[in-house]
Enzyme design. Structure first.
Site, mmCIF file in Angstrom:
data_model
loop_
_atom_site.group_PDB
_atom_site.id
_atom_site.type_symbol
_atom_site.label_atom_id
_atom_site.label_comp_id
_atom_site.label_asym_id
_atom_site.label_seq_id
_atom_site.Cartn_x
_atom_site.Cartn_y
_atom_site.Cartn_z
ATOM 1 N N HIS A 184 0.825 -1.210 0.000
ATOM 2 C CA HIS A 184 0.000 0.000 0.000
ATOM 3 C C HIS A 184 0.857 1.258 0.000
ATOM 4 C CE1 HIS A 184 0.754 0.880 4.298
ATOM 5 N NE2 HIS A 184 0.719 -0.432 4.460
ATOM 6 N N CYS A 200 2.004 -3.212 6.720
ATOM 7 C CA CYS A 200 2.583 -4.322 5.963
ATOM 8 C C CYS A 200 3.784 -3.832 5.171
ATOM 9 C CB CYS A 200 1.514 -4.915 5.063
ATOM 10 S SG CYS A 200 0.104 -5.586 5.975
#
Length: 224
Positions: A184, A200
């Site tokens: 992301h 993440c």
């Protein structure tokens, strides 16, 4: 012995003195002040990391001072046994590689969080979303109760520059199981190349847009 001074000589001397006096009143010419040397414009950086005014939420340009050259998007020589289009995340070097034909890869600098280090293996990009909603997992809400307002029951956090998933997100599944692992965007460019507290794999928003446009749903991902 005295010298006879003629009228012509006197006039000549007087004119010379006047000339000297006028010269003394004239402004002195000085060399122009040196101009500051401007650093050369890095056109590749501007192209890759300039502002994106046409995005749904316009993105500001990235300051080159906060993104180390080694973590900037670049095409590199890269030998791999993986298929073209495979994403390889090397968590030891904070790099993400998108495998290309002819022994090259597009390389991106990334930041890693707790999930980024905990999960490794092979999976696939199940889907991808522009300007996604962020829904913190239950484990994160248990650690940080103030995030309850962004739970799935409450509809998550709406898209925008303050959303932790940034401008794009790629959702990683093993089979039909959500790994909760995401690639992301981020609006914190200084976090690239570092281990951050949560999340993440994060990329500069301009980089995750580039990756999003290159990766097809179903693409393989390998995390080492």
């Amino acid at each position: 012995m005295t010298r006879n001074v003629t009228r012509r000589q006197a006039l000549s001397g007087g004119l010379a003195m006047v000339g000297l006096a006028l010269a003394g009143c004239s402004p002195t010419r000085t060399a122009p002040a040196p101009q500051p040397v401007r650093p050369p414009v890095d056109r590749d950086f501007i192209l890759n990391y300039g502002s994106r005014p046409n995005e749904e939420f316009p993105l500001p340009a990235i300051d080159p001072k906060v993104l180390e050259p080694k973590f900037r998007r670049t095409r590199v020589a890269y030998q791999s046994n993986e298929d073209d289009g495979t994403i390889i995340v090397d968590t030891t070097s904070f790099y993400l590689y998108l495998v290309e034909p002819s022994g090259t890869a597009m390389r991106y600098g990334v930041g890693l969080g707790r999930q980024g280090f905990e999960w490794s293996g092979r999976a696939r990009v199940a889907w991808k979303r522009p300007w996604p909603t962020w829904t913190p997992p239950a484990e994160m809400i248990a650690r940080e109760p103030h995030l309850e307002k962004y739970s799935a029951e409450n509809g998550g956090m709406q898209p925008g520059l303050g959303n932790p998933l940034g401008a794009r997100a790629l959702y990683i599944f093993q089979g039909n199981v959500d790994t909760l692992y995401r690639l992301h965007g981020t609006n914190e460019p200084a976090s690239i190349g570092k281990a951050v507290s949560s999340g993440c794999v994060r990329l500069i928003n301009q980089d995750v847009i580039d990756l999003y446009d290159r990766v097809r749903p179903g693409a393989k991902i390998v995390v080492t």
